[in-house]
Design a protein around this motif. Structure first.
Motif, PDB file in Angstrom:
ATOM      1  N   VAL A 161       4.649  67.110  12.506  1.00 18.87           N
ATOM      2  CA  VAL A 161       6.038  67.271  12.216  1.00 18.87           C
ATOM      3  C   VAL A 161       6.215  67.001  10.745  1.00 18.87           C
ATOM      4  O   VAL A 161       7.240  67.602   9.876  1.00 18.87           O
ATOM      5  N   ALA A 162       5.636  66.187  10.342  1.00 15.33           N
ATOM      6  CA  ALA A 162       5.399  65.570   8.851  1.00 15.33           C
ATOM      7  C   ALA A 162       5.056  66.551   7.904  1.00 15.33           C
ATOM      8  O   ALA A 162       5.327  67.152   6.833  1.00 15.33           O
ATOM      9  N   ASN A 163       4.065  67.406   8.631  1.00 14.05           N
ATOM     10  CA  ASN A 163       3.558  68.736   7.916  1.00 14.05           C
ATOM     11  C   ASN A 163       3.998  69.986   8.143  1.00 14.05           C
ATOM     12  O   ASN A 163       3.631  70.931   7.702  1.00 14.05           O
ATOM     13  N   ASN A 164       5.129  69.925   9.122  1.00 12.51           N
ATOM     14  CA  ASN A 164       5.862  71.132   9.564  1.00 12.51           C
ATOM     15  C   ASN A 164       4.778  71.973  10.092  1.00 12.51           C
ATOM     16  O   ASN A 164       5.024  73.437  10.164  1.00 12.51           O
ATOM     17  N   ASP A 165       3.950  71.624  11.013  1.00 14.38           N
ATOM     18  CA  ASP A 165       2.880  72.408  11.316  1.00 14.38           C
ATOM     19  C   ASP A 165       3.513  72.983  13.013  1.00 14.38           C
ATOM     20  O   ASP A 165       3.102  72.138  14.115  1.00 14.38           O
ATOM     21  N   ILE A 166       4.006  74.026  13.049  1.00 13.69           N
ATOM     22  CA  ILE A 166       4.557  74.582  14.076  1.00 13.69           C
ATOM     23  C   ILE A 166       3.666  74.796  15.164  1.00 13.69           C
ATOM     24  O   ILE A 166       4.066  74.303  16.516  1.00 13.69           O
ATOM     25  N   ARG A 167       2.550  75.376  15.111  1.00 11.18           N
ATOM     26  CA  ARG A 167       1.421  75.550  16.033  1.00 11.18           C
ATOM     27  C   ARG A 167       1.045  74.042  16.842  1.00 11.18           C
ATOM     28  O   ARG A 167       0.882  74.011  17.797  1.00 11.18           O
ATOM     29  N   MET A 168       0.941  73.081  16.013  1.00 11.60           N
ATOM     30  CA  MET A 168       0.396  71.795  16.584  1.00 11.60           C
ATOM     31  C   MET A 168       1.554  71.283  17.147  1.00 11.60           C
ATOM     32  O   MET A 168       1.288  70.429  18.161  1.00 11.60           O
ATOM     33  N   ASN A 170       3.840  72.634  18.854  1.00  9.58           N
ATOM     34  CA  ASN A 170       4.143  73.159  20.028  1.00  9.58           C
ATOM     35  C   ASN A 170       3.089  72.600  21.111  1.00  9.58           C
ATOM     36  O   ASN A 170       3.157  72.592  22.263  1.00  9.58           O
ATOM     37  N   PHE A 171       1.656  72.738  20.561  1.00 11.31           N
ATOM     38  CA  PHE A 171       0.666  72.259  21.113  1.00 11.31           C
ATOM     39  C   PHE A 171       1.011  70.884  21.979  1.00 11.31           C
ATOM     40  O   PHE A 171       0.681  70.688  23.049  1.00 11.31           O
ATOM     41  N   CYS A 172       1.273  69.699  21.032  1.00 10.70           N
ATOM     42  CA  CYS A 172       1.619  68.680  21.404  1.00 10.70           C
ATOM     43  C   CYS A 172       2.684  68.596  22.720  1.00 10.70           C
ATOM     44  O   CYS A 172       2.515  67.932  23.406  1.00 10.70           O
ATOM     45  N   LYS A 173       3.770  69.334  22.400  1.00  7.86           N
ATOM     46  CA  LYS A 173       4.797  69.412  23.220  1.00  7.86           C
ATOM     47  C   LYS A 173       4.158  69.912  24.754  1.00  7.86           C
ATOM     48  O   LYS A 173       4.676  69.301  25.664  1.00  7.86           O
ATOM     49  N   GLY A 174       3.297  70.926  24.796  1.00  5.89           N
ATOM     50  CA  GLY A 174       2.752  71.450  25.840  1.00  5.89           C
ATOM     51  C   GLY A 174       1.860  70.240  26.566  1.00  5.89           C
ATOM     52  O   GLY A 174       1.868  70.067  27.634  1.00  5.89           O
ATOM     53  N   ILE A 175       1.241  69.392  25.770  1.00  4.21           N
ATOM     54  CA  ILE A 175       0.550  68.272  26.367  1.00  4.21           C
ATOM     55  C   ILE A 175       1.578  67.205  27.032  1.00  4.21           C
ATOM     56  O   ILE A 175       1.212  66.861  28.323  1.00  4.21           O
ATOM     57  N   PHE A 176       2.746  66.720  26.354  1.00  3.22           N
ATOM     58  CA  PHE A 176       3.511  66.070  26.708  1.00  3.22           C
ATOM     59  C   PHE A 176       4.153  66.454  28.144  1.00  3.22           C
ATOM     60  O   PHE A 176       4.485  65.970  29.126  1.00  3.22           O
ATOM     61  N   ASP A 177       4.353  68.127  28.254  1.00  2.00           N
ATOM     62  CA  ASP A 177       5.003  68.745  29.362  1.00  2.00           C
ATOM     63  C   ASP A 177       3.781  68.215  30.572  1.00  2.00           C
ATOM     64  O   ASP A 177       4.205  68.092  31.809  1.00  2.00           O
ATOM     65  N   VAL A 178       2.594  68.313  30.574  1.00  2.65           N
ATOM     66  CA  VAL A 178       1.544  68.270  31.408  1.00  2.65           C
ATOM     67  C   VAL A 178       1.657  66.787  31.734  1.00  2.65           C
ATOM     68  O   VAL A 178       1.537  66.465  33.024  1.00  2.65           O
ATOM     69  N   TYR A 179       1.776  65.762  31.117  1.00  2.79           N
ATOM     70  CA  TYR A 179       1.944  64.252  31.186  1.00  2.79           C
ATOM     71  C   TYR A 179       3.461  64.270  32.411  1.00  2.79           C
ATOM     72  O   TYR A 179       3.331  63.631  33.323  1.00  2.79           O
ATOM     73  N   ASP A 180       4.295  64.745  31.726  1.00  6.34           N
ATOM     74  CA  ASP A 180       5.504  65.065  32.533  1.00  6.34           C
ATOM     75  C   ASP A 180       5.434  65.591  33.922  1.00  6.34           C
ATOM     76  O   ASP A 180       5.880  65.067  35.012  1.00  6.34           O
ATOM     77  N   THR A 181       4.753  66.701  34.033  1.00  9.22           N
ATOM     78  CA  THR A 181       4.601  67.418  35.357  1.00  9.22           C
ATOM     79  C   THR A 181       3.643  66.631  36.419  1.00  9.22           C
ATOM     80  O   THR A 181       4.220  66.594  37.614  1.00  9.22           O
ATOM     81  N   TYR A 182       2.952  65.781  35.878  1.00 12.24           N
ATOM     82  CA  TYR A 182       1.947  64.885  36.690  1.00 12.24           C
ATOM     83  C   TYR A 182       2.716  63.533  36.832  1.00 12.24           C
ATOM     84  O   TYR A 182       1.882  62.743  37.502  1.00 12.24           O
ATOM     85  N   LYS A 183       3.688  63.375  36.290  1.00 14.78           N
ATOM     86  CA  LYS A 183       4.240  62.114  36.235  1.00 14.78           C
ATOM     87  C   LYS A 183       3.318  60.626  35.845  1.00 14.78           C
ATOM     88  O   LYS A 183       3.271  59.834  36.499  1.00 14.78           O
ATOM     89  N   LEU A 184       2.697  61.153  34.878  1.00 11.91           N
ATOM     90  CA  LEU A 184       1.805  60.455  34.288  1.00 11.91           C
ATOM     91  C   LEU A 184       2.313  59.411  32.940  1.00 11.91           C
ATOM     92  O   LEU A 184       3.013  60.114  32.017  1.00 11.91           O
ATOM     93  N   ASN A 185       2.330  58.024  32.982  1.00 11.92           N
ATOM     94  CA  ASN A 185       2.555  57.272  31.639  1.00 11.92           C
ATOM     95  C   ASN A 185       3.937  57.639  31.230  1.00 11.92           C
ATOM     96  O   ASN A 185       4.202  57.495  29.954  1.00 11.92           O
ATOM     97  N   GLY A 186       5.095  57.668  32.144  1.00 16.24           N
ATOM     98  CA  GLY A 186       6.348  58.056  31.740  1.00 16.24           C
ATOM     99  C   GLY A 186       7.016  56.826  31.103  1.00 16.24           C
ATOM    100  O   GLY A 186       7.931  56.886  30.344  1.00 16.24           O
ATOM    101  N   HIS A 187       6.311  55.633  31.133  1.00  9.46           N
ATOM    102  CA  HIS A 187       6.944  54.315  30.344  1.00  9.46           C
ATOM    103  C   HIS A 187       6.745  54.638  28.697  1.00  9.46           C
ATOM    104  O   HIS A 187       7.157  53.736  28.189  1.00  9.46           O
ATOM    105  N   ILE A 188       5.682  55.579  28.583  1.00  8.66           N
ATOM    106  CA  ILE A 188       5.579  55.634  27.004  1.00  8.66           C
ATOM    107  C   ILE A 188       6.488  56.999  26.712  1.00  8.66           C
ATOM    108  O   ILE A 188       6.161  58.064  27.203  1.00  8.66           O
TER     109      ILE A 188
END
Length: 195
Positions: A161-168, A170-188
């Motif tokens: 975000v600080a570097n305005n790196d849209i590709r990265m 979106n990549f991280c958002k995809g990783i967070f979506d996987v955490y959400d899908t599998y209900k892992l570490n929702g406390h973070i």
């Protein structure tokens, strides 16, 4: 001088050898004894119990149930990699942290870590070892591997975000979506506005 949480826990288990002890009575007794010597309540009692189990001092009987067996402690082997195994793991991993790639050439101290801990059935084989820098070794000790991973991706996301790196981003958002899908570490909390 007040006794440590660890010493109080050990005292309680020593008073009840070979008994299966549940969470409640241990925490209640340790808290009561601690408050006799301190003005603030004790912290992380059960985490200390788990550490004593990982060290081989307590036996995990069931979730939230532990036992102290003096015979088992007397006969236990110290659980650590041999110097030869450590060196083989370091060589295999090219003297670099398997998470961040930093190593001796960067002036970073390295640790040889058990991928699967003893209390979860891990052994001292080369296959169960990995090279970590002290930073990532500490992260793993303080959090489960999935928690450490999520925190690491949060750090990457904030840099993107600080570097305005849209590709990265979106990549991280995809990783967070996987955490959400599998209900892992929702406390973070994920940093991009979703829970």
């Amino acid at each position: 001088m007040s006794r440590t949480i660890r010493s109080l826990i050990l005292e309680f288990f020593y008073q009840h050898p070979k008994q299966d002890l549940e969470h409640g009575p241990v925490v209640d007794w340790v808290t009561e004894q601690h408050l006799k010597e301190n003005t603030t309540p004790p912290r992380d009692i059960w985490r200390t119990v788990r550490h004593l189990h990982q060290e081989g001092i307590l036996i995990k009987v069931n979730k939230g149930v532990y036992r102290y067996d003096p015979e088992q402690v007397t006969n236990r082997e110290l659980f650590d990699f041999s110097e030869e195994t450590k060196e083989a793991i370091l060589q295999r991993d090219q003297y670099q942290c398997v998470v961040c790639g930093r190593g001796r050439k960067d002036g970073v101290e390295l640790c040889v870590d058990h991928i699967k801990p003893k209390d979860k059935g891990g052994d001292n084989s080369i296959e169960n070892g990995q090279t970590l820098c002290t930073e990532h070794n500490l992260l793993k000790k303080n959090y489960t591997q999935t928690e450490a991973g999520k925190r690491y991706f949060i750090k990457i996301y904030k840099q993107a975000v600080a570097n305005n790196d849209i590709r990265m981003i979106n990549f991280c958002k995809g990783i967070f979506d996987v955490y959400d899908t599998y209900k892992l570490n929702g406390h973070i909390k994920r940093p991009n506005g979703k829970e």
